[in-house]
Design a protein around this motif. Sequence first.
Motif, PDB file in Angstrom:
ATOM      1  N   ALA A 169       0.855  -1.189   0.000  1.00 11.64           N
ATOM      2  CA  ALA A 169       0.000   0.000   0.000  1.00 11.64           C
ATOM      3  C   ALA A 169       0.893   1.242   0.000  1.00 11.64           C
ATOM      4  O   ALA A 169       1.881   1.301  -0.724  1.00 11.64           O
ATOM      5  N   SER A 219      -2.565   5.550   1.628  1.00  7.34           N
ATOM      6  CA  SER A 219      -3.724   4.794   2.096  1.00  7.34           C
ATOM      7  C   SER A 219      -4.439   5.546   3.210  1.00  7.34           C
ATOM      8  O   SER A 219      -5.618   5.312   3.475  1.00  7.34           O
ATOM      9  N   LYS A 260      -4.777   3.158  -3.356  1.00  3.45           N
ATOM     10  CA  LYS A 260      -4.062   2.670  -2.178  1.00  3.45           C
ATOM     11  C   LYS A 260      -4.975   2.610  -0.954  1.00  3.45           C
ATOM     12  O   LYS A 260      -4.827   1.728  -0.100  1.00  3.45           O
ATOM     13  N   GLY A 261      -5.930   3.543  -0.855  1.00  3.27           N
ATOM     14  CA  GLY A 261      -6.918   3.430   0.215  1.00  3.27           C
ATOM     15  C   GLY A 261      -7.767   2.182   0.045  1.00  3.27           C
ATOM     16  O   GLY A 261      -8.061   1.461   1.005  1.00  3.27           O
ATOM     17  N   ARG A 277      -5.854  -0.963   1.109  1.00  7.36           N
ATOM     18  CA  ARG A 277      -5.850  -1.209   2.557  1.00  7.36           C
ATOM     19  C   ARG A 277      -7.131  -1.922   2.984  1.00  7.36           C
ATOM     20  O   ARG A 277      -7.094  -2.872   3.785  1.00  7.36           O
TER      21      ARG A 277
END
Length: 261
Positions: free
Chosen positions: A151, A155, A169-170, A173
């Motif tokens: 990530a 994130s 990237k969020g 997660r």
Amino acid sequence: MPVPDVPALFDLTGTVVLVTGSSRGIGRALAEGLAGAGATVVLNGRDPERLARTRDELAAELGEGRVHAYGFDVTDADQVERAVAAVEAEVGPVGVLVNNAGVQHRVPLVDLDVADWRRVVETDLTSAFLVGRAVARSMISRGRGKIINVASVQSDLARPGIAPYTAAKGGLRTLTRAMAAEWAGSGVHVNALAPGYLATEMTQALVDDEQFTQWVVGRTPARRWGTTADLVGPAVWLASPASDFVDGQTVFVDGGMTVVV
């Protein structure tokens, strides 16, 4: 309770590790580090020449039988399924997957082309689903396996100009948590590494920007850029039996950036 054999907890000897996006940068460093813990590594990339060069360089260090390379597009479901089947038939069952493949695209959100949004999200998020799903099927049947999603501090944080990367990237997660929720009971442990600002080939222009570097150093309690070597220890831990009761976590390797305001 007997004293644990600590070195054995981190020993990856005999484990096949597939690292996506590993012909350079973070992926290459993780592949090399995991091989240093005893793993047999399978490299991946879309540039055949760069992939072959990296394989040859690592094989010269580690031995021909310890390094393999499979070029396939991690965003193409059919290619992923064929490649994972080939790796398992020709190299061995994948014991650890590192979903590292990723791209960046810097442009203001109002000017962002839909095609670029999709390219970043498919590469940085959807690929982890595709490769993770393909590998998890056989891991579940064997009752063991490790998946590490790479990530980012993005994130948890956001900066102007990188919206698709931040969204992807969020999502990665949260996908990590979803994978853990579904697969931990089958012995497949899924976690994420979230690097901070690392000095790599992809970020060299930012490193060279004196003003940006001052911001990174000032914003990071450790007062420096990170390096790819900073990720190796946490990756070995998450790949090894030492983390067998760790599931769905995102480990920030960021010099403290996400814990300060």
